[in-house]
Design a protein around this motif. Structure first.
Motif, PDB file in Angstrom:
ATOM      1  N   PHE A 479     -17.023  -2.791  31.699  1.00  0.00           N
ATOM      2  CA  PHE A 479     -18.335  -2.209  31.394  1.00  0.00           C
ATOM      3  C   PHE A 479     -19.285  -3.296  30.899  1.00  0.00           C
ATOM      4  N   ALA A 480     -18.764  -4.251  30.134  1.00  0.00           N
ATOM      5  CA  ALA A 480     -19.610  -5.313  29.588  1.00  0.00           C
ATOM      6  C   ALA A 480     -20.224  -6.167  30.691  1.00  0.00           C
ATOM      7  N   ILE A 481     -19.505  -6.333  31.815  1.00  0.00           N
ATOM      8  CA  ILE A 481     -20.059  -7.149  32.908  1.00  0.00           C
ATOM      9  C   ILE A 481     -20.668  -6.275  34.009  1.00  0.00           C
ATOM     10  N   GLY A 482     -20.835  -4.989  33.708  1.00  0.00           N
ATOM     11  CA  GLY A 482     -21.540  -4.100  34.635  1.00  0.00           C
ATOM     12  C   GLY A 482     -20.726  -3.601  35.807  1.00  0.00           C
ATOM     13  N   GLN A 483     -19.384  -3.680  35.735  1.00  0.00           N
ATOM     14  CA  GLN A 483     -18.532  -3.213  36.833  1.00  0.00           C
ATOM     15  C   GLN A 483     -18.166  -1.737  36.625  1.00  0.00           C
ATOM     16  N   LEU A 484     -19.168  -0.859  36.686  1.00  0.00           N
ATOM     17  CA  LEU A 484     -18.948   0.565  36.471  1.00  0.00           C
ATOM     18  C   LEU A 484     -18.579   1.243  37.783  1.00  0.00           C
ATOM     19  N   PRO A 485     -17.773   2.300  37.728  1.00  0.00           N
ATOM     20  CA  PRO A 485     -17.474   3.050  38.953  1.00  0.00           C
ATOM     21  C   PRO A 485     -18.749   3.675  39.511  1.00  0.00           C
ATOM     22  N   THR A 486     -18.830   3.750  40.836  1.00  0.00           N
ATOM     23  CA  THR A 486     -19.979   4.393  41.480  1.00  0.00           C
ATOM     24  C   THR A 486     -19.473   5.351  42.540  1.00  0.00           C
ATOM     25  N   GLY A 487     -19.888   6.609  42.452  1.00  0.00           N
ATOM     26  CA  GLY A 487     -19.464   7.595  43.442  1.00  0.00           C
ATOM     27  C   GLY A 487     -17.944   7.689  43.492  1.00  0.00           C
ATOM     28  N   ASP A 488     -17.400   7.577  44.708  1.00  0.00           N
ATOM     29  CA  ASP A 488     -15.952   7.637  44.889  1.00  0.00           C
ATOM     30  C   ASP A 488     -15.289   6.280  44.665  1.00  0.00           C
ATOM     31  N   LYS A 489     -16.088   5.247  44.485  1.00  0.00           N
ATOM     32  CA  LYS A 489     -15.526   3.902  44.362  1.00  0.00           C
ATOM     33  C   LYS A 489     -15.184   3.589  42.905  1.00  0.00           C
ATOM     34  N   ASP A 490     -13.918   3.281  42.688  1.00  0.00           N
ATOM     35  CA  ASP A 490     -13.440   2.923  41.355  1.00  0.00           C
ATOM     36  C   ASP A 490     -12.314   1.907  41.516  1.00  0.00           C
ATOM     37  N   PRO A 491     -12.664   0.683  41.985  1.00  0.00           N
ATOM     38  CA  PRO A 491     -11.623  -0.287  42.349  1.00  0.00           C
ATOM     39  C   PRO A 491     -10.724  -0.710  41.202  1.00  0.00           C
ATOM     40  N   PHE A 492     -11.212  -0.607  39.961  1.00  0.00           N
ATOM     41  CA  PHE A 492     -10.399  -1.011  38.816  1.00  0.00           C
ATOM     42  C   PHE A 492      -9.761   0.195  38.103  1.00  0.00           C
ATOM     43  N   ALA A 493      -9.816   1.368  38.736  1.00  0.00           N
ATOM     44  CA  ALA A 493      -9.199   2.597  38.195  1.00  0.00           C
ATOM     45  C   ALA A 493      -9.664   2.882  36.764  1.00  0.00           C
ATOM     46  N   LEU A 494     -10.959   2.702  36.515  1.00  0.00           N
ATOM     47  CA  LEU A 494     -11.471   2.904  35.155  1.00  0.00           C
ATOM     48  C   LEU A 494     -11.425   4.372  34.738  1.00  0.00           C
ATOM     49  N   ARG A 495     -11.588   5.273  35.693  1.00  0.00           N
ATOM     50  CA  ARG A 495     -11.490   6.699  35.347  1.00  0.00           C
ATOM     51  C   ARG A 495     -10.074   7.016  34.856  1.00  0.00           C
ATOM     52  N   ARG A 496      -9.091   6.439  35.532  1.00  0.00           N
ATOM     53  CA  ARG A 496      -7.692   6.670  35.132  1.00  0.00           C
ATOM     54  C   ARG A 496      -7.436   6.089  33.746  1.00  0.00           C
ATOM     55  N   HIS A 497      -7.987   4.899  33.471  1.00  0.00           N
ATOM     56  CA  HIS A 497      -7.814   4.301  32.139  1.00  0.00           C
ATOM     57  C   HIS A 497      -8.454   5.180  31.069  1.00  0.00           C
ATOM     58  N   ALA A 498      -9.649   5.695  31.339  1.00  0.00           N
ATOM     59  CA  ALA A 498     -10.329   6.550  30.355  1.00  0.00           C
ATOM     60  C   ALA A 498      -9.537   7.826  30.108  1.00  0.00           C
TER      61      ALA A 498
END
Length: 702
Positions: A479-498
């Motif tokens: 999040f600090a470097i602006g790599q937020l998920p967009t739409g269906d794209k979540d390459p770093f699985a941030l939703r799963r981490h949250a």
């Protein structure tokens, strides 16, 4: 009109196994949809999908030889343009009619109807229904075009000049309406009634299909192929279970739906055989052996009644020889070097302790804007020490720090290099070998949990602390470097981490404040701003809201509780239960509406409002009665809230309904006297604060 069942089959070279199920479903589904759209199939028509390694097919019931004629009404032009003052067709209308194949005499039969504010002329005709050959040609083209093909091939046709793009080269096309061939083409092929059966065991080559309804039985009896993906899958599952029972000892094949789907896509005539390997390999962690057998060989390892790996495994062969010894012997020879590799990796890895590998993480890039894995580990350690200290003693913080330090060390082992899926798992085995104890070893494996929806949480407190720290560091950094998920794209699985953070905080009822955790994690990244903290906090609450709705809570209930952004997520379930109980009370609608009204009044108040009341300025009996009720009721409600009894707290506040209603009926809040106005606003602000400690009750208002 005559209706018969329709069969369509594309016979091709071996299709990609991981895509076969979807290809079969898409092909048959689009075919039926297109036939219906052209009036050749009805809502009662049923489709049966066929998908094997070398064919895609569909059987559709009740297909007409020709679609019904359809009335057409085509707008031509406004009446004022098409007819002159005498009602005769203008040249513009005559020209338009001629383009439709009609002459000027057709003008007399044109329909006149309002089109918006003007009257227009409409030409009515009948469109002849599509023939099956026409309709199937279109449907087949659509079915092929819409296939979810992972990668298209380009290949030449027999003429040596033309080329075709498709998932694999196609060799035959079958299209039968009853027993009649439908003259369609696809992929450079003309439809016929001949296909191919099993590559080695078919009784005929080519295999003529008598009629659409005979296809499945002919493929089974003469072609030696189970054409239906679902039936073939069920047959494999049945044979696997039977073979395991024959081995005895409560043996069961490893449960893996994805593997079963893939194997179903690899064989046309399944034959399950039992094989075995040398017992000496069982000294290697069973996760390694199971993974190498599943991933590399598509075998089904056998587990005993206690879930331990045995030295037997099941193979799904595509042939049924009278003597299967050559097949079993061949598979046993193939698996042996794979298992030997796993044993070699395991033996080599244990020669070097995990702690000795940590320094190497400083040479492994994690992210070009976030540094190396070594730098990342130091951030995780810092967060873990803080969480450990908050949750327990210095001992917990120290153990969490040690586990966090070693958590990624197995990334540099040979075993994880060969099988990345084993990261964490191998770290646990190597930690135990190094004498670090079960608590730290389990935490090394568990810090990746929960990996997916429904996965278990870390089994001990050290694992919980490191898992929280790892996921917080990942979220905060990206999040600090602006790599937020967009739409269906979540390459770093941030939703799963949250979601993992949410589950641990809620299900373990951890006494941790979410805001403080986010602040602690973001403090390690100089790129983070106040906006970053707000974005990340909102992101986590959004995941929490989605999860709660999936659990059956209403949107109103969830919004009421999360509007306050409770910092202790372990309290959320209790707050929701309290809101649900409150909403069922007869006083709830009136109090929710009053709460919403109070909120609106306070928002509009100029200069801000202090939640403070001067009792001597309470002039009206209704405001005096409300203040007296609040002095009696709110201390009890506050005490219940502080003790964690949120439901009792809201139910106690329900007694304020009558004095609140009377206040709004009898008292002018925005009085001309500034002192009275400020005091009444202060009374409402005090009431608003007392009522909204558990949830924002205004969200329950209709």
């Amino acid at each position: 009109m005559t209706k018969k069942n329709l069969l369509v089959e594309l016979f091709v070279e071996e299709l990609p196994p991981k895509a076969l199920k979807k290809l079969g479903e898409a092909f048959s589904g689009t075919l039926l949809e297109q036939l219906k759209a052209q009036g050749l199939a009805t809502a009662e028509s049923k489709v049966t999908a066929f998908a094997s390694p070398r064919r895609l097919g569909a059987h559709v019931t009740a297909v007409a030889a020709q679609g019904a004629d359809k009335p057409l009404s085509q707008k031509l032009m406004p009446v004022s343009v098409g007819l002159d003052a005498n009602g005769q067709p203008t040249p513009a209308l005559v020209k338009k009619l001629q383009s439709l194949g009609a002459d000027a005499s057709a003008a007399a039969g044109l329909k006149r109807a309002m089109d918006g504010k003007a009257e227009a002329l409409f030409y009515e005709s009948t469109a002849k229904g599509a023939t099956l050959a026409e309709g199937l040609q279109k449907a087949l083209g659509e079915a092929i075009a819409k296939l979810p093909i992972p990668k298209v091939m380009t290949y030449q046709l027999a003429d040596g000049w033309s080329d075709v793009k498709f998932v694999r080269p196609a060799h035959r096309l079958v299209a039968l309406h009853g027993d009649q061939v439908v003259p369609v083409t696809a992929l450079g092929l003309k439809a016929g009634n001949q296909t191919e059966g099993h590559r080695f065991e078919s009784t005929k080559a080519p295999l003529p299909i008598g009629n659409a309804d005979a296809y499945e039985s002919q493929m089974l009896e003469e072609g030696r192929v189970i054409a239906s993906f679902d039936k073939r899958r069920a047959e494999i599952a049945k044979q696997l279970e039977a073979a395991a029972q024959k081995v005895g000892g409560g043996a069961k094949p490893v449960d893996d739906d994805a593997l079963l789907d893939e194997v179903t896509a690899l064989v046309e005539r399944p034959n399950v055989l039992t094989c075995e390997f040398e017992r000496e390999f069982l000294g290697v962690p069973q996760e390694c052996l199971i993974l190498t057998m599943k991933a590399n060989q598509k075998y089904f390892p056998l587990l005993d009644a206690q879930g331990k790996l045995t030295n037997k495994f099941l193979v799904v062969s595509n042939i049924r020889p009278q003597d299967a010894s050559a097949v079993t012997g061949g598979n046993e020879r193939v698996v042996r070097p794979r298992l030997a590799d796993a044993k070699f990796f395991f033996d080599q890895d244990r020669k070097k302790p995990l702690a000795a590998r940590v320094a190497g993480l400083g040479k492994v890039v994690y992210h070009n804007k976030l540094g190396t894995q070594g730098e990342r580990i130091e951030r995780v350690r810092a967060i873990a020490k803080v969480i450990g200290a908050q949750l327990g003693s210095d001992a917990l913080a120290q153990h969490a720090d040690r586990a966090a330090e070693l958590a990624k060390a197995d990334l540099l082992t040979d075993m994880v290099g060969e099988f990345p899926e084993l990261q964490g798992t191998m770290g646990r085995y190597y930690a135990l070998h190094d004498g670090l104890g079960a608590e730290i070893a389990d935490a090394i494996e568990d810090h990746y949990k929960p990996r997916f929806a429904g996965d278990t949480l870390p089994r001990n407190d050290v694992g919980i602390v490191v898992a929280l720290a790892d996921k917080l560091e990942t979220l905060a950094g990206l999040f600090a470097i602006g790599q937020l998920p967009t739409g269906d794209k979540d390459p770093f699985a941030l939703r799963r981490h949250a979601l993992g953070i949410v589950r641990m905080l809620m299900e373990r009822d951890l006494k941790l404040d979410l805001g403080a955790l986010v602040k602690e994690a973001l403090g390690l990244f100089p790129q983070a701003t106040d906006q970053t903290a707000q974005q990340l906090t909102t992101f986590i609450y959004e995941r929490l809201a989605g999860q709660l709705r999936e659990q059956g809570y209403s949107a109103q209930e969830v919004e009421a509780v999360l509007a306050l952004q409770p910092q202790r997520l372990g309290d959320v379930a209790k707050r929701l239960a309290a809101v649900r109980a409150f909403a069922s009370l007869p006083e709830a609608p009136a109090l929710a509406a009053a709460n919403k009204r109070i909120g609106n009044i306070l928002k509009k108040a100029e200069g801000g409002v202090q939640a403070r009341v001067n009792e001597s300025l309470l002039k009206e009996s209704a405001e005096q009665a409300l203040f007296a009720a609040m002095k009696d009721i709110t201390p009890r409600a506050d005490a219940q809230f502080q003790s964690g009894d949120h439901q009792a707290s809201l139910q106690t506040l329900a007694a304020l309904r009558t004095p609140v209603d009377t206040f709004f009926d009898d008292v002018m809040v925005n009085a001309d006297d500034a002192q009275l106005r400020a005091n009444r606003l202060g009374l409402l602000a005090t009431l608003h604060g007392a009522m909204n400690r558990v949830a924002d009750l205004s969200k329950l208002a209709a």
